[in-house]
Design a protein around this motif. Structure first.
Motif, PDB file in Angstrom:
ATOM      1  N   ALA B 341       1.058  -1.294   0.146  1.00 54.42           N
ATOM      2  CA  ALA B 341      -0.128  -0.107   0.253  1.00 54.42           C
ATOM      3  C   ALA B 341       0.967   1.244   0.058  1.00 54.42           C
ATOM      4  O   ALA B 341       0.378   2.201  -0.556  1.00 54.42           O
ATOM      5  N   GLN B 342       1.901   1.131   0.642  1.00 52.02           N
ATOM      6  CA  GLN B 342       2.837   2.322   0.949  1.00 52.02           C
ATOM      7  C   GLN B 342       3.689   2.897  -0.306  1.00 52.02           C
ATOM      8  O   GLN B 342       4.002   3.789  -0.835  1.00 52.02           O
ATOM      9  N   ALA B 343       3.575   1.750  -1.321  1.00 51.36           N
ATOM     10  CA  ALA B 343       4.162   1.961  -2.576  1.00 51.36           C
ATOM     11  C   ALA B 343       3.192   2.491  -3.593  1.00 51.36           C
ATOM     12  O   ALA B 343       3.327   2.890  -4.824  1.00 51.36           O
ATOM     13  N   LEU B 344       1.944   2.760  -3.159  1.00 56.43           N
ATOM     14  CA  LEU B 344       1.048   3.249  -4.139  1.00 56.43           C
ATOM     15  C   LEU B 344       0.737   4.595  -3.811  1.00 56.43           C
ATOM     16  O   LEU B 344       0.765   5.115  -2.525  1.00 56.43           O
ATOM     17  N   PRO B 345       0.812   5.605  -4.712  1.00 52.84           N
ATOM     18  CA  PRO B 345       0.333   7.084  -4.413  1.00 52.84           C
ATOM     19  C   PRO B 345      -0.922   7.269  -3.963  1.00 52.84           C
ATOM     20  O   PRO B 345      -1.112   8.248  -3.154  1.00 52.84           O
ATOM     21  N   GLN B 346      -1.851   6.426  -4.158  1.00 54.89           N
ATOM     22  CA  GLN B 346      -3.232   6.726  -3.679  1.00 54.89           C
ATOM     23  C   GLN B 346      -3.474   6.346  -2.033  1.00 54.89           C
ATOM     24  O   GLN B 346      -3.942   7.290  -1.332  1.00 54.89           O
ATOM     25  N   THR B 347      -2.607   5.730  -1.566  1.00 50.56           N
ATOM     26  CA  THR B 347      -2.318   5.626   0.124  1.00 50.56           C
ATOM     27  C   THR B 347      -2.019   7.038   0.568  1.00 50.56           C
ATOM     28  O   THR B 347      -2.691   7.487   1.273  1.00 50.56           O
ATOM     29  N   TRP B 348      -0.974   7.661  -0.102  1.00 45.00           N
ATOM     30  CA  TRP B 348      -0.536   8.640   0.519  1.00 45.00           C
ATOM     31  C   TRP B 348      -1.602  10.057   0.082  1.00 45.00           C
ATOM     32  O   TRP B 348      -1.617  10.862   0.997  1.00 45.00           O
ATOM     33  N   TYR B 349      -2.169   9.813  -0.976  1.00 45.71           N
ATOM     34  CA  TYR B 349      -3.342  10.738  -1.266  1.00 45.71           C
ATOM     35  C   TYR B 349      -4.268  10.753  -0.387  1.00 45.71           C
ATOM     36  O   TYR B 349      -4.793  11.768   0.070  1.00 45.71           O
ATOM     37  N   PHE B 350      -5.049   9.637  -0.218  1.00 43.92           N
ATOM     38  CA  PHE B 350      -6.164   9.660   0.630  1.00 43.92           C
ATOM     39  C   PHE B 350      -5.789   9.935   2.185  1.00 43.92           C
ATOM     40  O   PHE B 350      -6.811  10.420   2.582  1.00 43.92           O
ATOM     41  N   GLN B 351      -4.923   9.352   2.613  1.00 40.17           N
ATOM     42  CA  GLN B 351      -4.348   9.634   4.029  1.00 40.17           C
ATOM     43  C   GLN B 351      -4.142  11.157   3.925  1.00 40.17           C
ATOM     44  O   GLN B 351      -4.597  11.890   4.882  1.00 40.17           O
ATOM     45  N   GLY B 352      -3.642  11.911   3.196  1.00 41.75           N
ATOM     46  CA  GLY B 352      -3.325  13.152   3.234  1.00 41.75           C
ATOM     47  C   GLY B 352      -4.739  14.082   2.849  1.00 41.75           C
ATOM     48  O   GLY B 352      -4.872  14.928   3.450  1.00 41.75           O
ATOM     49  N   LEU B 353      -5.434  13.588   2.058  1.00 40.01           N
ATOM     50  CA  LEU B 353      -6.692  14.269   1.938  1.00 40.01           C
ATOM     51  C   LEU B 353      -7.529  14.409   3.076  1.00 40.01           C
ATOM     52  O   LEU B 353      -8.352  15.437   3.281  1.00 40.01           O
ATOM     53  N   ASN B 354      -7.336  13.211   3.859  1.00 44.04           N
ATOM     54  CA  ASN B 354      -8.161  13.248   5.169  1.00 44.04           C
ATOM     55  C   ASN B 354      -7.560  14.481   6.044  1.00 44.04           C
ATOM     56  O   ASN B 354      -8.249  15.219   6.694  1.00 44.04           O
ATOM     57  N   LEU B 355      -6.230  14.639   6.005  1.00 42.38           N
ATOM     58  CA  LEU B 355      -5.955  15.739   6.855  1.00 42.38           C
ATOM     59  C   LEU B 355      -6.024  17.255   6.191  1.00 42.38           C
ATOM     60  O   LEU B 355      -6.421  17.929   7.070  1.00 42.38           O
ATOM     61  N   LEU B 356      -6.130  17.291   5.096  1.00 51.96           N
ATOM     62  CA  LEU B 356      -6.559  18.250   4.417  1.00 51.96           C
ATOM     63  C   LEU B 356      -8.005  18.933   4.440  1.00 51.96           C
ATOM     64  O   LEU B 356      -8.400  19.819   4.824  1.00 51.96           O
ATOM     65  N   SER B 357      -8.883  17.627   4.678  1.00 48.71           N
ATOM     66  CA  SER B 357     -10.244  18.032   4.840  1.00 48.71           C
ATOM     67  C   SER B 357     -10.649  18.454   6.152  1.00 48.71           C
ATOM     68  O   SER B 357     -11.442  19.196   6.308  1.00 48.71           O
TER      69      SER B 357
END
Lengths: 239, 392
Positions: B341-357
């Protein structure tokens, strides 16, 4: 005068099959070399190697003084017309001219000139995959000439196309040669050898050179021989 | 003279790059399916998910009551249960067996069984046992129902305890203080109403977006090298790097352009939360678009045909949202999956999106996400370059 194209010991294989077997030849400036051979002998392979489309197994090819494996600068002075339709099918006719002109760094005015010379006005807004074979070939040649190349590589230039398109393409090829251009033209119909200054006969991976007359005579002899053999066979069958 | 030459070279290069970019836009625009997928797919996704989660919180969980006591006390209890925010009493069953059938058929999700002598035991300060049954087959229902049931049982226990103490002669305020000596205040930060829509709608819409973008990115190399026009491009002598950069920059710009209406609809119209600075949000999405593009390009360089490239892309994009840990914690997954999962950009994106939201993060807090995007992009683009150099 130094040759424009210099090929030394060129070898190409597909799997274990040898397509081009140690070819060596030279082409001088202003020459129109007809590359003749029946279908599948390797004409397209050789033309694509010269155009820098395909790599080759071994040997050395020098065009305009550049070793084509090391330097692609010669491509700026080259135009290619492929056997299979290879224009950008997602673009219209004019967009192809415009796009290729931009990639070749060609003058925008050349487009208008070529549109006129190749009688393309009526099809400029047409998607290229909807064009008739003859019109397509005219457009392909116009695209190839956009950068006013020194060398034109053409694969099956006027095979099976309408007479009007044939006459325009022949006229423009002559005009290109008169202005000092060099052409290598691959074809599989012997009658086209009359339009060339020299014929390279490709067979079984090797290349033999003839004058157009000699090539025609060789072809005629071969046909005569085959016809004789067939008659003999028919006679035996009848008996 | 040399400066004139170099200015001409720059002009030619610019003209070439613009021509490639223009063709790329035409390519996306003229391919009707691709156009609709990229422009409408994420928007339709957002509308759909907003519709699904428009109630924002889970209420009115269908509940059945089995009142075996039929006393005034049990009637009061039923009234209290009915007043609970999340439960809606839909059925009164006659027996435990009937309740079992109702839950099995899915007619109700929760059931409360009030035992015989409930009222009497309560008045005699004896222990009584309410049975609360929850259909665990639907996790979303079950989690909410459990939480509501716990809240009801806690209140009931306290009420009964206070009554008992009062019955034993302890003053009401002392009795209440005895039961509330440890006051627990529950505060949900960042999303105080535990609003489902706030949590998932934008993420699900952007999940559609990233899938559509992956599809487009997967065409970058296979779409070009498998076409007959590749002959033309090779014979023109245009550098592969120039071609790649021009194509990619246009595609990434198209990805961002496709996301803008989604962001507008989500934040301005649906009023979904976005607690962060706009430049950071834009930069974050841009960095993700680049990383996502690099993954698509890698799939495209491996594939033999454009169709296969799209298949590879979907193989990555489809499960990536679940793998991202957005809806199920990453830490609870097996180690191997966590690494994948950590090799996928989507993981970092959705985790980050939660922070940004929700959390108004600064650049420092987001830096691991940016670093991950950078690393993924570098590895994927470099690997693709090696593969393409060998193949073509």
């Amino acid at each position: 005068m130094a040759p424009l194209i210099k090929v030394e010991d060129l070898k190409q294989t597909v799997g274990k099959q040898i397509i081009l077997n140690s070819l060596s030849f030279q082409i001088s400036s202003g020459e129109c070399l007809g590359l003749f051979g029946t279908r599948g002998v390797g004409k397209t392979t050789l033309l694509h190697i010269l155009a820098g489309v395909n790599r080759f197994k071994s040997g050395r090819v020098e065009i305009l003084g550049y070793d084509i494996e090391k330097n692609g600068a010669y491509k700026k002075q080259m135009g290619l017309i492929t056997q299979k339709p290879s224009l950008f099918k997602d673009l219209q006719a004019y967009e192809n001219l415009d796009f290729i002109a931009a990639l070749k760094g060609a003058d925008q005015h050349n487009i208008a000139d070529l549109v006129q010379r190749f009688v393309l006005h009526d099809i400029l807004r047409e998607p290229v995959n909807k064009l008739d074979a003859g019109v397509y070939q005219r457009l392909s040649m116009a695209c190839a000439l956009l950068n006013e190349p020194q060398i034109l590589i053409a694969d099956d230039l006027i095979n099976d196309i309408d007479p009007f398109s044939q006459s325009i393409i022949r006229r423009e090829l002559n005009s290109f040669l008169i202005s000092g251009g060099t052409c290598i033209w691959g074809f599989s119909r012997i009658e086209f050898c009359r339009c060339t200054s020299r014929v390279g006969w490709l067979e079984k991976g090797t290349l033999a050179f003839y004058t157009p007359q000699e090539a025609q005579a060789k072809w005629d002899r071969r046909w005569h021989h085959i016809a004789q053999q067939n008659e003999q066979q028919d006679g035996e069958d009848y008996a | 003279m040399p400066s004139k030459m170099s200015s001409k070279m720059v002009k030619t290069m610019l003209r070439q790059c613009l021509a490639i970019a223009r063709r790329e836009i035409l390519l996306i625009w003229r391919d009707k399916d691709l156009r609709y997928i990229l422009l409408l797919g994420p928007l339709v996704g957002l509308l759909l998910f907003y519709g699904i989660y428009s109630r924002q919180v889970l209420v009115e969980i269908p509940t059945a009551i089995v009142d075996l006591d039929r006393s005034q006390t049990s009637q009061e209890l039923i009234k209290n249960i009915g007043a609970a925010e999340n439960l809606r009493i839909t059925t009164f069953a006659e027996s435990y067996k009937e309740l079992e059938d109702l839950i099995a058929k899915g007619t109700v999700v929760t059931g409360i069984v009030i035992p015989e002598n409930y009222g009497r035991d309560l008045s005699l300060a004896r222990q009584t046992r309410l049975a609360m049954i929850i259909d665990g087959s639907n996790m979303i229902y079950a989690t909410n129902a459990t939480s509501t049931m716990l809240s009801i049982s806690r209140t009931l226990g306290a009420q009964a305890g206070i009554k008992t103490l009062i019955g034993r002669g302890i003053a009401p305020n002392q009795a209440q203080a005895a039961y509330q000596s440890v006051a627990c205040s529950e505060e949900a930060w960042f999303n105080p109403t535990l609003n489902y829509a706030y949590f998932v709608v934008l993420a699900l819409g952007l999940n559609m977006w990233q899938q559509c973008c992956t599809l487009v990115a997967c065409m970058t190399i296979a779409g070009e090298t498998c076409a007959a026009s590749w002959c033309q491009l090779k014979s023109l002598g245009i550098s592969r790097l120039k071609l790649f950069i021009s194509k990619s920059a246009t595609q990434i710009a198209a990805f961002i352009a496709a996301a803008l209406p989604v962001f507008f609809l989500a934040v301005m119209v649906f009023k979904l939360p976005l607690h962060c600075s706009l430049p950071l949000f834009f930069l974050f999405n841009l960095a993700f678009a680049v990383a996502l593009h690099s993954v698509g390009v890698l799939a495209s360089s491996i594939a033999r045909t454009p169709v296969n490239a799209a298949r590879f892309g979907m193989l990555i994009a489809l499960p990536s949202f679940l793998l991202s840990g957005y809806t199920y914690p990453l830490e609870s997954m097996p180690g191997l999956l966590q690494t994948a999962a950590q090799a996928l950009p989507q993981t970092w994106y959705f985790q980050g999106l939660n922070l940004l939201s929700f959390k108004n993060p600064d650049y420092a807090l987001m830096s691991p996400n940016f670093l991950a995007f950078l690393l993924i992009s570098a590895v994927c683009y470099a690997t693709s370059a090696i593969i393409v150099a060998k193949k073509t």
